[in-house]
Design an enzyme around this catalytic site. Structure first.
Site, short mmCIF file in Angstrom:
data_model
loop_
_atom_site.label_atom_id
_atom_site.label_comp_id
_atom_site.label_asym_id
_atom_site.label_seq_id
_atom_site.Cartn_x
_atom_site.Cartn_y
_atom_site.Cartn_z
N SER A 18 54.08 48.42 40.98
CA SER A 18 53.90 49.47 39.97
C SER A 18 52.75 50.40 40.35
O SER A 18 52.83 51.61 40.12
CB SER A 18 53.65 48.84 38.59
OG SER A 18 52.36 48.25 38.53
N ASN A 113 41.37 48.81 48.23
CA ASN A 113 42.12 47.85 47.41
C ASN A 113 41.85 48.11 45.93
O ASN A 113 40.76 48.60 45.58
CB ASN A 113 41.67 46.42 47.76
CG ASN A 113 42.37 45.36 46.92
OD1 ASN A 113 43.60 45.33 46.83
ND2 ASN A 113 41.58 44.53 46.24
N HIS A 115 41.49 46.04 42.36
CA HIS A 115 41.27 44.68 41.86
C HIS A 115 41.20 44.74 40.34
O HIS A 115 40.50 45.58 39.78
CB HIS A 115 39.97 44.11 42.43
CG HIS A 115 39.69 42.72 41.99
ND1 HIS A 115 40.31 41.62 42.54
CD2 HIS A 115 38.86 42.24 41.05
CE1 HIS A 115 39.87 40.53 41.94
NE2 HIS A 115 38.99 40.88 41.03
N SER A 142 38.93 47.95 39.34
CA SER A 142 38.06 48.56 40.33
C SER A 142 38.84 48.89 41.59
O SER A 142 39.64 48.08 42.05
CB SER A 142 36.92 47.58 40.72
OG SER A 142 36.26 47.07 39.59
N ASP A 151 36.77 40.61 47.82
CA ASP A 151 36.39 41.33 46.59
C ASP A 151 34.92 41.73 46.55
O ASP A 151 34.36 41.95 45.47
CB ASP A 151 36.72 40.48 45.35
CG ASP A 151 38.19 40.10 45.31
OD1 ASP A 151 38.51 39.02 44.80
OD2 ASP A 151 39.01 40.90 45.81
N1 LIG Z 1 39.13 40.24 53.63
C1 LIG Z 1 39.66 40.67 52.45
N2 LIG Z 1 40.97 40.57 52.26
C2 LIG Z 1 41.51 41.03 51.08
C3 LIG Z 1 40.67 41.54 50.05
C4 LIG Z 1 39.27 41.65 50.30
O1 LIG Z 1 38.50 42.12 49.43
N3 LIG Z 1 38.81 41.21 51.51
N4 LIG Z 1 41.22 41.91 48.83
C5 LIG Z 1 42.50 41.27 48.60
C6 LIG Z 1 43.16 41.47 47.30
N5 LIG Z 1 42.83 40.39 46.41
C7 LIG Z 1 42.09 40.72 45.32
O2 LIG Z 1 41.96 41.91 44.98
C8 LIG Z 1 43.23 39.02 46.71
C9 LIG Z 1 44.38 38.79 47.42
C10 LIG Z 1 44.73 37.47 47.73
C11 LIG Z 1 43.96 36.41 47.33
C12 LIG Z 1 44.36 35.00 47.73
O3 LIG Z 1 43.71 34.04 47.36
N6 LIG Z 1 45.46 34.89 48.56
C13 LIG Z 1 45.91 33.61 49.08
C14 LIG Z 1 47.41 33.50 48.98
C15 LIG Z 1 47.92 33.85 47.66
C16 LIG Z 1 49.41 34.16 47.74
O4 LIG Z 1 49.95 34.33 48.86
O5 LIG Z 1 49.98 34.32 46.64
C17 LIG Z 1 45.67 33.56 50.58
O6 LIG Z 1 45.61 34.64 51.23
O7 LIG Z 1 45.64 32.43 51.09
C18 LIG Z 1 42.80 36.65 46.63
C19 LIG Z 1 42.43 37.96 46.30
C20 LIG Z 1 43.46 41.53 49.74
N7 LIG Z 1 42.87 40.95 50.91
N1 LIG Z 2 43.86 40.35 43.89
C1 LIG Z 2 44.68 41.44 44.01
C2 LIG Z 2 45.30 41.63 42.66
O1 LIG Z 2 45.27 40.75 41.83
N2 LIG Z 2 45.87 42.82 42.49
C3 LIG Z 2 46.55 43.10 41.25
O2 LIG Z 2 47.92 42.72 41.38
C4 LIG Z 2 48.70 43.58 40.51
C5 LIG Z 2 49.82 44.17 41.34
O3 LIG Z 2 50.69 44.84 40.49
P1 LIG Z 2 51.77 45.87 41.10
O4 LIG Z 2 52.51 45.14 42.22
O5 LIG Z 2 52.65 46.19 39.94
O6 LIG Z 2 51.01 47.07 41.62
C6 LIG Z 2 47.74 44.66 39.99
O7 LIG Z 2 47.29 44.34 38.68
C7 LIG Z 2 46.57 44.58 40.96
O8 LIG Z 2 45.31 44.94 40.40
#
Ligand SMILES: Nc1nc2c(c(=O)[nH]1)N[C@@H](CN(C=O)c1ccc(C(=O)N[C@@H](CCC(=O)O)C(=O)O)cc1)CN2
Ligand SMILES: NCC(=O)N[C@@H]1O[C@H](COP(=O)([O-])[O-])[C@@H](O)[C@H]1O
Length: 206
Positions: A18, A113, A115, A142, A151
């Site tokens: 979305s 990204n 968040h 954010s 993050d």
């Molecule tokens: N090095 C970074 N990589 C990513 C960041 C970042 O800030 N630094 N932001 C993320 C997005 N994110 C939160 O906004 C986020 C994405 C994924 C995870 C997580 O724990 N992923 C697990 C698997 C989960 C799954 O596959 O459903 C993993 O990778 O093992 C936490 C936060 C994007 N990448």
């Molecule tokens: N940690 C990353 C994270 O949680 N991201 C969040 O996943 C959703 C994706 O929705 P979308 O696929 O409808 O854009 C959004 O709420 C975004 O902020």
């Protein structure tokens, strides 16, 4: 604005997309400084891929699962797709893979990204649950530059929403998502135009 000056951007998704849809809509404006040239997913069945194709955007998928624990090999495969598509700016929108320092440093300053919390509060996943459990009166989202630490990247822009009595995760996440769809295009325009730049661990405005 000519396509020459618009930053060729790729949106990376893992799900419904979305935020991707709101970015594609915003980029239709002739003066928008980013061109959405590609949507790339780590899951071939991500719902957002079909929506991007319907919107006339090129799509690709690099499934992370066959790479097992070799995250860097997965990211090198993604990076090759980005190189072939001459991508200049990477936009994470619901991309749920933690990226290794190899990929993040390669794209540092050109990787953003969104968040669903008011960073530095509530990093990681299940942010709305965290906010409700903490009893905060205000929550939000954010947009930040991505750095190796999860993050922890410098914030480009934020949007706030009230936490209302009786809110559950669904109600709160819906209120935050509405703001995400407005905030992300504005923040992307700031970065793609060069008005917001990553400088060390800060964002400077030009
Ligand atoms: N090095 C970074 N990589 C990513 C960041 C970042 O800030 N630094 N932001 C993320 C997005 N994110 C939160 O906004 C986020 C994405 C994924 C995870 C997580 O724990 N992923 C697990 C698997 C989960 C799954 O596959 O459903 C993993 O990778 O093992 C936490 C936060 C994007 N990448
Ligand atoms: N940690 C990353 C994270 O949680 N991201 C969040 O996943 C959703 C994706 O929705 P979308 O696929 O409808 O854009 C959004 O709420 C975004 O902020």
């Amino acid at each position: 604005m000519t396509s020459a000056t618009r930053k060729r951007s790729a949106i990376l998704i893992s799900g419904r997309g979305s935020n991707m849809i709101s970015l594609i809509a915003a980029a239709k404006a002739a003066d928008f400084p980013a061109e959405i040239a590609l949507v790339l997913s780590n899951l071939p069945d991500a719902g957002g891929l079909a929506r991007a194709a319907e919107a006339g955007i090129a799509i690709a998928a690099v499934d992370h699962r066959p790479f097992g624990r070799d995250r860097e090999a997965f990211e090198r495969a993604m990076d090759e797709v980005l190189r072939v598509n001459q991508i200049e700016l990477v936009v994470l929108a619901g991309f749920m893979r933690v990226l290794t320092p190899w990929f993040v440093t390669r794209w540092q300053g050109r990787l953003i990204n969104i968040h669903p919390s008011l960073l530095p509060l509530f990093r990681g996943t299940h942010t709305h649950r965290q906010a409700l459990d903490a009893g905060v009166g205000e929550h939000g989202c954010s947009v930040h530059f991505v750095v190796p630490e999860l993050d922890a990247g410098p914030v480009i822009a934020q949007a706030k929403v009230p936490v209302l009595p009786g809110d559950d995760e669904d109600a709160l996440s819906a209120r935050v998502l509405e703001q995400e769809h407005k905030l992300y295009p504005l923040a992307l325009a700031e970065v793609a135009s060069g008005r917001a730049v990553l400088a060390g661990d800060a964002v400077i405005r030009r």
